[in-house]
Design a protein around this motif. Structure first.
Motif, PDB file in Angstrom:
ATOM      1  N   ALA A 166      49.581  44.436  39.187  1.00 49.75           N
ATOM      2  CA  ALA A 166      48.739  45.049  38.420  1.00 49.75           C
ATOM      3  C   ALA A 166      47.415  44.986  38.604  1.00 49.75           C
ATOM      4  O   ALA A 166      47.069  43.987  39.514  1.00 49.75           O
ATOM      5  CB  ALA A 166      48.869  44.539  36.797  1.00 49.75           C
ATOM      6  N   ASP A 167      46.692  45.715  38.262  1.00 45.72           N
ATOM      7  CA  ASP A 167      44.987  45.728  38.499  1.00 45.72           C
ATOM      8  C   ASP A 167      44.409  44.435  37.573  1.00 45.72           C
ATOM      9  O   ASP A 167      44.927  44.081  36.702  1.00 45.72           O
ATOM     10  CB  ASP A 167      44.425  46.998  38.035  1.00 45.72           C
ATOM     11  CG  ASP A 167      43.161  47.300  38.593  1.00 45.72           C
ATOM     12  OD1 ASP A 167      42.711  46.104  39.438  1.00 45.72           O
ATOM     13  OD2 ASP A 167      42.664  48.294  38.974  1.00 45.72           O
ATOM     14  N   ALA A 168      43.271  43.966  38.064  1.00 47.20           N
ATOM     15  CA  ALA A 168      42.663  42.645  37.365  1.00 47.20           C
ATOM     16  C   ALA A 168      42.326  43.396  35.965  1.00 47.20           C
ATOM     17  O   ALA A 168      41.742  44.381  35.879  1.00 47.20           O
ATOM     18  CB  ALA A 168      41.401  42.282  38.074  1.00 47.20           C
ATOM     19  N   PRO A 169      42.445  42.754  34.770  1.00 46.74           N
ATOM     20  CA  PRO A 169      42.159  43.201  33.558  1.00 46.74           C
ATOM     21  C   PRO A 169      40.562  43.196  33.270  1.00 46.74           C
ATOM     22  O   PRO A 169      39.998  42.446  34.091  1.00 46.74           O
ATOM     23  CB  PRO A 169      42.988  42.413  32.647  1.00 46.74           C
ATOM     24  CG  PRO A 169      43.137  41.135  33.449  1.00 46.74           C
ATOM     25  CD  PRO A 169      43.222  41.380  34.763  1.00 46.74           C
ATOM     26  N   PRO A 170      39.963  43.887  32.441  1.00 51.54           N
ATOM     27  CA  PRO A 170      38.620  43.878  32.232  1.00 51.54           C
ATOM     28  C   PRO A 170      38.181  42.567  32.017  1.00 51.54           C
ATOM     29  O   PRO A 170      38.793  41.858  31.181  1.00 51.54           O
ATOM     30  CB  PRO A 170      38.647  44.692  30.878  1.00 51.54           C
ATOM     31  CG  PRO A 170      39.830  45.406  30.825  1.00 51.54           C
ATOM     32  CD  PRO A 170      40.643  44.647  31.637  1.00 51.54           C
ATOM     33  N   GLY A 171      37.237  42.191  32.365  1.00 50.62           N
ATOM     34  CA  GLY A 171      36.537  40.736  32.246  1.00 50.62           C
ATOM     35  C   GLY A 171      37.118  39.721  33.320  1.00 50.62           C
ATOM     36  O   GLY A 171      36.417  38.622  33.163  1.00 50.62           O
ATOM     37  N   TRP A 172      37.846  39.964  33.922  1.00 54.77           N
ATOM     38  CA  TRP A 172      38.404  39.132  34.783  1.00 54.77           C
ATOM     39  C   TRP A 172      37.649  38.706  35.992  1.00 54.77           C
ATOM     40  O   TRP A 172      37.485  37.507  36.287  1.00 54.77           O
ATOM     41  CB  TRP A 172      39.952  39.435  35.674  1.00 54.77           C
ATOM     42  CG  TRP A 172      40.502  38.571  36.318  1.00 54.77           C
ATOM     43  CD1 TRP A 172      41.285  37.402  36.140  1.00 54.77           C
ATOM     44  CD2 TRP A 172      40.416  38.436  37.877  1.00 54.77           C
ATOM     45  NE1 TRP A 172      41.681  36.775  37.246  1.00 54.77           N
ATOM     46  CE2 TRP A 172      41.240  37.363  38.301  1.00 54.77           C
ATOM     47  CE3 TRP A 172      39.713  39.307  38.763  1.00 54.77           C
ATOM     48  CZ2 TRP A 172      41.184  37.011  39.639  1.00 54.77           C
ATOM     49  CZ3 TRP A 172      39.928  39.027  40.082  1.00 54.77           C
ATOM     50  CH2 TRP A 172      40.752  37.640  40.500  1.00 54.77           C
TER      51      TRP A 172
ATOM     52  N   ASP B  95      34.458  38.591  36.073  1.00 57.95           N
ATOM     53  CA  ASP B  95      33.070  37.982  35.267  1.00 57.95           C
ATOM     54  C   ASP B  95      33.765  36.535  34.965  1.00 57.95           C
ATOM     55  O   ASP B  95      32.825  35.511  35.576  1.00 57.95           O
ATOM     56  CB  ASP B  95      32.786  38.517  34.020  1.00 57.95           C
ATOM     57  CG  ASP B  95      32.168  40.195  34.229  1.00 57.95           C
ATOM     58  OD1 ASP B  95      31.736  40.243  35.340  1.00 57.95           O
ATOM     59  OD2 ASP B  95      32.056  40.568  33.017  1.00 57.95           O
ATOM     60  N   LYS B  96      34.790  36.440  34.600  1.00 60.55           N
ATOM     61  CA  LYS B  96      35.420  35.020  34.529  1.00 60.55           C
ATOM     62  C   LYS B  96      35.663  34.163  35.593  1.00 60.55           C
ATOM     63  O   LYS B  96      35.280  33.059  35.726  1.00 60.55           O
ATOM     64  CB  LYS B  96      36.668  35.300  33.606  1.00 60.55           C
ATOM     65  CG  LYS B  96      37.128  33.852  32.696  1.00 60.55           C
ATOM     66  CD  LYS B  96      38.265  34.440  31.763  1.00 60.55           C
ATOM     67  CE  LYS B  96      38.429  32.847  31.201  1.00 60.55           C
ATOM     68  NZ  LYS B  96      39.758  32.576  31.005  1.00 60.55           N
ATOM     69  N   THR B  97      36.177  35.067  36.787  1.00 58.28           N
ATOM     70  CA  THR B  97      36.251  34.298  37.899  1.00 58.28           C
ATOM     71  C   THR B  97      35.049  33.800  38.510  1.00 58.28           C
ATOM     72  O   THR B  97      34.712  32.836  39.005  1.00 58.28           O
ATOM     73  CB  THR B  97      36.959  35.364  38.971  1.00 58.28           C
ATOM     74  OG1 THR B  97      38.101  35.876  38.310  1.00 58.28           O
ATOM     75  CG2 THR B  97      37.128  34.649  40.091  1.00 58.28           C
ATOM     76  N   SER B  98      33.872  34.811  38.567  1.00 53.64           N
ATOM     77  CA  SER B  98      32.535  34.323  39.251  1.00 53.64           C
ATOM     78  C   SER B  98      31.990  33.215  38.438  1.00 53.64           C
ATOM     79  O   SER B  98      31.227  32.367  38.606  1.00 53.64           O
ATOM     80  CB  SER B  98      31.703  35.676  39.209  1.00 53.64           C
ATOM     81  OG  SER B  98      32.043  36.616  38.423  1.00 53.64           O
ATOM     82  N   GLU B  99      32.096  33.371  36.844  1.00 57.19           N
ATOM     83  CA  GLU B  99      31.832  32.240  36.046  1.00 57.19           C
ATOM     84  C   GLU B  99      32.264  30.851  36.699  1.00 57.19           C
ATOM     85  O   GLU B  99      31.744  29.671  36.662  1.00 57.19           O
ATOM     86  CB  GLU B  99      32.168  32.536  34.811  1.00 57.19           C
ATOM     87  CG  GLU B  99      31.429  31.662  33.521  1.00 57.19           C
ATOM     88  CD  GLU B  99      31.745  32.524  32.233  1.00 57.19           C
ATOM     89  OE1 GLU B  99      32.337  31.490  31.839  1.00 57.19           O
ATOM     90  OE2 GLU B  99      31.438  33.511  31.956  1.00 57.19           O
ATOM     91  N   PHE B 100      33.568  30.852  36.862  1.00 49.41           N
ATOM     92  CA  PHE B 100      34.602  29.617  37.112  1.00 49.41           C
ATOM     93  C   PHE B 100      33.949  29.110  38.481  1.00 49.41           C
ATOM     94  O   PHE B 100      33.565  28.095  38.903  1.00 49.41           O
ATOM     95  CB  PHE B 100      35.939  30.020  37.388  1.00 49.41           C
ATOM     96  CG  PHE B 100      36.865  28.951  38.322  1.00 49.41           C
ATOM     97  CD1 PHE B 100      36.898  27.809  37.618  1.00 49.41           C
ATOM     98  CD2 PHE B 100      37.290  29.268  39.537  1.00 49.41           C
ATOM     99  CE1 PHE B 100      37.633  26.936  38.536  1.00 49.41           C
ATOM    100  CE2 PHE B 100      37.550  28.421  39.984  1.00 49.41           C
ATOM    101  CZ  PHE B 100      37.972  27.005  39.755  1.00 49.41           C
ATOM    102  N   LEU B 101      33.689  30.039  39.586  1.00 45.41           N
ATOM    103  CA  LEU B 101      33.373  29.707  40.623  1.00 45.41           C
ATOM    104  C   LEU B 101      31.882  29.141  40.620  1.00 45.41           C
ATOM    105  O   LEU B 101      31.620  28.003  41.518  1.00 45.41           O
ATOM    106  CB  LEU B 101      33.159  30.843  41.876  1.00 45.41           C
ATOM    107  CG  LEU B 101      34.594  31.703  42.138  1.00 45.41           C
ATOM    108  CD1 LEU B 101      34.353  33.193  42.891  1.00 45.41           C
ATOM    109  CD2 LEU B 101      35.444  30.714  42.817  1.00 45.41           C
ATOM    110  N   LYS B 102      31.013  29.513  39.868  1.00 49.52           N
ATOM    111  CA  LYS B 102      29.653  29.101  39.794  1.00 49.52           C
ATOM    112  C   LYS B 102      29.957  27.289  39.292  1.00 49.52           C
ATOM    113  O   LYS B 102      29.319  26.462  39.725  1.00 49.52           O
ATOM    114  CB  LYS B 102      28.976  29.870  38.688  1.00 49.52           C
ATOM    115  CG  LYS B 102      27.404  30.032  39.175  1.00 49.52           C
ATOM    116  CD  LYS B 102      26.848  30.970  38.140  1.00 49.52           C
ATOM    117  CE  LYS B 102      25.748  30.329  37.629  1.00 49.52           C
ATOM    118  NZ  LYS B 102      24.960  31.000  36.443  1.00 49.52           N
ATOM    119  N   TYR B 103      30.675  27.498  38.109  1.00 48.12           N
ATOM    120  CA  TYR B 103      31.002  25.963  37.447  1.00 48.12           C
ATOM    121  C   TYR B 103      31.711  25.019  38.723  1.00 48.12           C
ATOM    122  O   TYR B 103      31.385  23.921  38.718  1.00 48.12           O
ATOM    123  CB  TYR B 103      31.910  26.167  36.455  1.00 48.12           C
ATOM    124  CG  TYR B 103      32.651  25.236  35.806  1.00 48.12           C
ATOM    125  CD1 TYR B 103      31.813  24.245  34.891  1.00 48.12           C
ATOM    126  CD2 TYR B 103      34.007  24.857  36.074  1.00 48.12           C
ATOM    127  CE1 TYR B 103      32.405  23.321  34.388  1.00 48.12           C
ATOM    128  CE2 TYR B 103      34.357  23.722  35.599  1.00 48.12           C
ATOM    129  CZ  TYR B 103      33.848  22.826  34.875  1.00 48.12           C
ATOM    130  OH  TYR B 103      34.410  21.727  34.185  1.00 48.12           O
TER     131      TYR B 103
END
Lengths: 170, 373
Positions: free
Chosen positions: B168-174, B176-184
């Motif tokens: 399945a395609d990445a859901p909306p917001g995924w 953003d959430k991933t880049s937020e995690f990577l930054k953290y």
């Protein structure tokens, strides 16, 4: 001799460096959830226990063929002349074999889906016979299991998330 | 080699069993160890306690069903297992994968590498006697698993990468959430170094322990961080680029001495590289289909054979697939990196003391689901 004291100093200094990392967490809010009292809601695509709706099912056998572990079985209803019709007589999923792989849900052609993953992650089975869930017309989505001792179908026991309260992505 | 026999004092050798229920064996591994006092004179890894015959199981299942089975090999990084099987099967079928699916695949595999190395980081700390890193590692691992749950609904056995694309395609917001995690996560990597990597007690326990020379590592066929820890720069992603790795910019992390600490630190640095790769994937994520056109419901490739290998979290993970023209594979063989890495214990443990044994075993980072299959 100087090296000995240096080692002691370095041991202490680095221990405090590590402790400083831990110390910072004392002032941060807790990241855990008080589980049985508070429950996390999974994401919409979560693959929890399978539910089945005997009303919408057309008995096409596609989920049976899609299942990699052969855990689904069904029987179509028959007319008095013995001809199969697009309605299930009974449908069963053996959760002891289930892989929770979503292939049956993807294969299901009806709209809304007749078999789908709920968000229920608290499914429990107290005995092996309870793992095999059976649905007949009029049964709830959660299904029943057969009690061989009392020779009756029973609704599953256990403290489970009330499925009707969770928006499912059916 | 440490002198194991004393002429004046007659000693008996002792045989001890480590495992299969020992918590430090990371699963159900049994090590038969012969000791002379504190020194190991012989070590025999005994595997097979988790054997489920998955290679054989694949022979009676369709190609699309095999993906479900692949999840059960290396269950700590199941995405790479999905990927390698799909690459091999797609080679047989001659499928062309859409660009978006390729980027999603690589992003998932790298996130899974982070999750897998975090598990190593946490459990290796426990092996050595530091419990705190485990809690820190699992806090971050939970976030990665949340990302997986969001995109495919499972936290361990994903079944996400499918023949011809992804589920399945990445859901909306995924994204953003991933880049937020990577930054953290980048800030957390520095914290891990403070917590464990350069702790003098940890260094004493690992720095000069369990040294595997580059020559030894090559002789025993090691791969992945274990090989790179010995100073050999071999990474399937660079040497035999698959999927879109030739378009991505990343470094191959190489250790120096081949000690436990080198293997450990290669993994820590690899996590930073994986962060970079996922960032690049997210930045360049093209739009379009996520599934190739014309993938049959029940695929039946032409007779032939294919081999595909990828850089899994544990090393060079390969699949050899033979098709006889039916809907099930004729033969499937897995080159499981854990199984091959494990063999070096026979040589690496000899001459060490019992206390160092777990340090070496932990640094090899095995997953028994993959060893026994």
């Amino acid at each position: 001799m100087i090296g000995y004291f240096q080692t002691i100093y370095r041991g202490f200094a680095d221990t405090f460096k590590g402790l400083a990392v831990t110390w910072r967490h004392l002032f941060k809010p807790s990241i855990t959830v008080n589980y049985p009292l508070a429950k996390l809601k999974p994401y919409e695509r979560f693959r929890g226990a399978l539910l089945f709706d005997a009303v919408t099912c057309i008995g096409c056998n596609l989920c049976v063929k899609a299942c990699p572990s052969d855990c689904i079985a069904l029987e179509n209803q028959k007319t008095p002349e013995g001809k199969k019709i697009a309605k299930v007589n009974w449908y069963s999923i053996d959760f002891g074999k289930c892989n929770f792989c979503r292939l049956c849900e993807e294969a299901c052609p009806t709209k809304p889906k007749s078999v789908w993953h709920s968000l229920d992650y608290e499914t429990v089975f107290y005995a092996r016979n309870q793992m095999s869930r059976i649905w007949q017309q009029g049964n709830p989505w959660m299904g029943t299991y057969y009690d061989a001792g009392e020779k009756i179908y029973k609704t599953p026991e256990g403290d489970q998330i009330p499925i009707e309260e969770i928006p499912s992505r059916r | 080699m440490i002198e194991t026999h004393s002429s004046s004092l007659k000693t008996d050798q002792m045989f001890i069993n480590l495992g299969p229920q020992h918590p430090s064996t990371h699963g159900v591994l049994r090590l038969g160890i012969t000791l002379d006092g504190e020194v190991i004179v012989k070590a025999e890894p005994d595997v097979g306690y988790l054997h489920r015959g998955t290679e054989k199981l694949c022979e009676v299942r369709g190609y699309h069903h095999c993906v479900v089975v692949t999840d059960r090999w290396d269950y700590v990084s199941a995405m790479t297992n999905n990927l390698v099987f799909c690459l091999a099967a797609e080679k047989l079928m001659g499928l062309e994968i859409p660009a978006r699916a390729n980027y999603l695949r690589v992003a998932m595999c790298e996130l899974n590498r982070i999750a897998s190395h975090l598990l190593f980081f946490g459990t290796y700390g426990i092996d050595i006697g530091a419990f705190t890193p485990f809690l820190h590692a699992f806090r971050e691992r939970e976030m990665v698993l949340d990302l997986f749950e969001m995109v495919c609904g499972a936290r361990m056995t994903y079944n996400y990468i499918r023949l011809g694309g992804v589920m399945a395609d990445a859901p909306p917001g995924w994204a953003d959430k991933t880049s937020e995690f990577l930054k953290y996560f980048k800030t957390k990597l520095r914290e891990y170094d403070d917590l464990l990597s350069f702790n003098p007690i940890f260094l004493d326990r690992t720095k000069k322990v369990g040294i595997i020379t580059a020559e030894q590592a090559l002789d025993w066929g090691l791969s992945g961080p274990n090989l790179r820890g010995s100073g050999v720069s071999y990474d399937v992603r660079k040497t035999f680029p698959y999927s879109i790795y030739d378009k991505l910019d990343f470094k191959v992390c190489v250790g120096e001495a081949g000690s436990c600490w080198d293997r450990y630190y290669v993994r820590m640095r690899e996590m930073a590289e994986s962060v970079k790769i996922v960032e690049q994937c997210l930045a360049a994520l093209p739009s379009g289909d996520i599934m190739a056109k014309g993938v049959a419901k029940i695929p039946t490739p032409l007779p032939g054979e294919a081999y595909a290998h990828v850089e899994g979290a544990r090393g060079d993970l390969g699949i050899y697939l033979v098709s006889d023209g039916t809907s099930c594979p004729y033969r499937l063989h897995v080159r499981a990196p854990s199984y091959i890495n494990l063999a070096i214990l026979q040589e690496a443990l000899v001459g060490l003391r019992v206390a160092d044994m777990i340090a070496v075993l932990g640094s090899i980072d095995i997953v028994l689901g993959e060893v026994d299959r």
